[in-house]
Design a protein around this motif. Structure first.
Motif, PDB file in Angstrom:
ATOM      1  N   VAL A   1    -105.245  16.198  28.659  1.00 30.82           N
ATOM      2  CA  VAL A   1    -106.584  16.415  27.739  1.00 30.82           C
ATOM      3  C   VAL A   1    -106.323  18.173  27.638  1.00 30.82           C
ATOM      4  CG1 VAL A   1    -107.696  18.951  29.312  1.00 30.82           C
ATOM      5  CG2 VAL A   1    -106.603  16.961  30.853  1.00 30.82           C
ATOM      6  N   ASN A   2    -107.452  18.540  26.033  1.00 25.22           N
ATOM      7  CA  ASN A   2    -107.926  19.239  25.098  1.00 25.22           C
ATOM      8  C   ASN A   2    -107.575  20.433  25.319  1.00 25.22           C
ATOM      9  OD1 ASN A   2    -107.374  17.879  22.423  1.00 25.22           O
ATOM     10  ND2 ASN A   2    -109.334  16.834  22.957  1.00 25.22           N
ATOM     11  N   GLY A   3    -107.333  21.934  24.418  1.00 16.77           N
ATOM     12  CA  GLY A   3    -107.729  22.992  24.669  1.00 16.77           C
ATOM     13  C   GLY A   3    -106.372  23.801  25.439  1.00 16.77           C
TER      14      GLY A   3
ATOM     15  N   SER B   1     -98.986  20.573  24.990  1.00 19.35           N
ATOM     16  CA  SER B   1     -99.713  18.629  24.260  1.00 19.35           C
ATOM     17  C   SER B   1     -98.595  18.016  23.370  1.00 19.35           C
ATOM     18  CB  SER B   1    -100.332  20.163  23.027  1.00 19.35           C
ATOM     19  OG  SER B   1    -101.439  20.397  23.885  1.00 19.35           O
ATOM     20  N   GLU B   2     -97.586  18.728  23.322  1.00 19.64           N
ATOM     21  CA  GLU B   2     -96.277  17.497  22.940  1.00 19.64           C
ATOM     22  C   GLU B   2     -96.784  16.298  22.792  1.00 19.64           C
ATOM     23  OE1 GLU B   2     -92.839  19.639  23.936  1.00 19.64           O
ATOM     24  OE2 GLU B   2     -92.910  21.696  22.133  1.00 19.64           O
ATOM     25  N   ALA B   3     -96.251  16.170  23.988  1.00 18.32           N
ATOM     26  CA  ALA B   3     -96.676  14.418  24.926  1.00 18.32           C
ATOM     27  C   ALA B   3     -98.280  14.123  24.187  1.00 18.32           C
ATOM     28  CB  ALA B   3     -96.726  14.196  25.767  1.00 18.32           C
ATOM     29  N   ALA B   4     -98.980  14.490  23.747  1.00 20.56           N
ATOM     30  CA  ALA B   4    -100.035  13.485  23.219  1.00 20.56           C
ATOM     31  C   ALA B   4    -100.007  14.377  21.298  1.00 20.56           C
ATOM     32  CB  ALA B   4    -101.174  15.447  23.766  1.00 20.56           C
ATOM     33  N   LEU B   5     -99.371  14.585  21.212  1.00 25.88           N
ATOM     34  CA  LEU B   5     -99.339  14.779  19.629  1.00 25.88           C
ATOM     35  C   LEU B   5     -98.223  13.653  19.660  1.00 25.88           C
ATOM     36  CD1 LEU B   5     -99.197  19.369  19.175  1.00 25.88           C
ATOM     37  CD2 LEU B   5    -100.566  17.417  18.396  1.00 25.88           C
TER      38      LEU B   5
END
Length: 227
Positions: A14-16, A22-26
């Motif tokens: 999820v954004n925001g 958010s480390e996994a998404a990065l």
């Protein structure tokens, strides 16, 4: 807070969210991918609806956005006024916000998917004062929203590099700029910088809900920080 291009979000992400969330998404951004980055400088009220709206718009358009939280370093919260954008007591805080943004630029430049030459700052309200007064390091462009670059105080005009583009957007009827001493136009100090000053018809402060403002921002980014 972090927004990534919608197409690059892993399933379930999820954004925001805060950076630590958010480390996994990065980490899931494929090697070799390069994404233009917008650094968002929030207003007096902190992360709010303007931030969330621009994050959604930019992520859907393929841009990443990072938004440092000005309250994270502690200190008393600014007293947001309803009749003007800032007061003399906010001047030291603007200097602190510049330091925070400069640190964020340095950290962002270490990310493998960021090209430092394609970083743009988007400021709103107090953050727009910071963006309009930016000097170093030079960025790909500067987007100033909810600010007129006009003040009886020392924070006025544009001091961005003369060879870098600026997009300034404000509403014609902004309740924070009723006083003629504040009700000017960033276009007055734009030249010789490339760019434009856009005054939206109507009343408001945040420009994020305006389709005209969104189109202008996306065109500016495509011209100065293309995919």
């Amino acid at each position: 807070m972090v927004w990534l291009p919608t197409r690059l979000l892993p399933p379930g992400a999820v954004n925001g969210r805060r950076l630590r969330e958010s480390e996994a998404a990065l980490a899931a951004i494929p090697a070799g991918v390069r994404v233009p980055l917008v650094l968002y400088a929030h207003g007096c009220a902190g992360p709010d609806a303007d931030l969330a709206e621009w994050g959604r718009v930019l992520a859907d358009a393929g841009y990443a956005m990072l938004a440092p939280d000005g309250a994270a370093s502690g200190g008393p919260a600014p007293a947001c006024r309803a009749d003007r954008l800032y007061g003399p007591r906010d001047l030291p805080r603007f200097a602190q916000r510049e330091v925070e943004l400069r640190y964020a630029i340095g950290q962002a430049a270490t990310l493998p998917w960021v090209t430092p030459e394609r970083i743009v700052v988007l400021g709103f309200d107090h953050g727009a004062v910071v963006a309009a007064g930016w000097r170093e390091p030079p960025l790909a462009g500067y987007i100033v929203t909810g600010w007129t670059c006009t003040s009886p105080d020392v924070r006025r005009g544009l001091t961005t590099p003369l060879d870098r583009a600026v997009l300034a957007i404000r509403w014609a009827e902004d309740p924070l700029f009723r006083d003629p001493a504040w009700n000017g136009d960033c276009g007055a100090t734009l030249d010789p910088r490339p760019g434009r000053s856009l005054v939206l018809e109507g009343r408001g402060h945040s420009t994020a809900p305006s389709p005209e403002a969104r189109e202008a921002v996306l065109r500016f980014l495509q011209a100065h920080a293309p995919h």
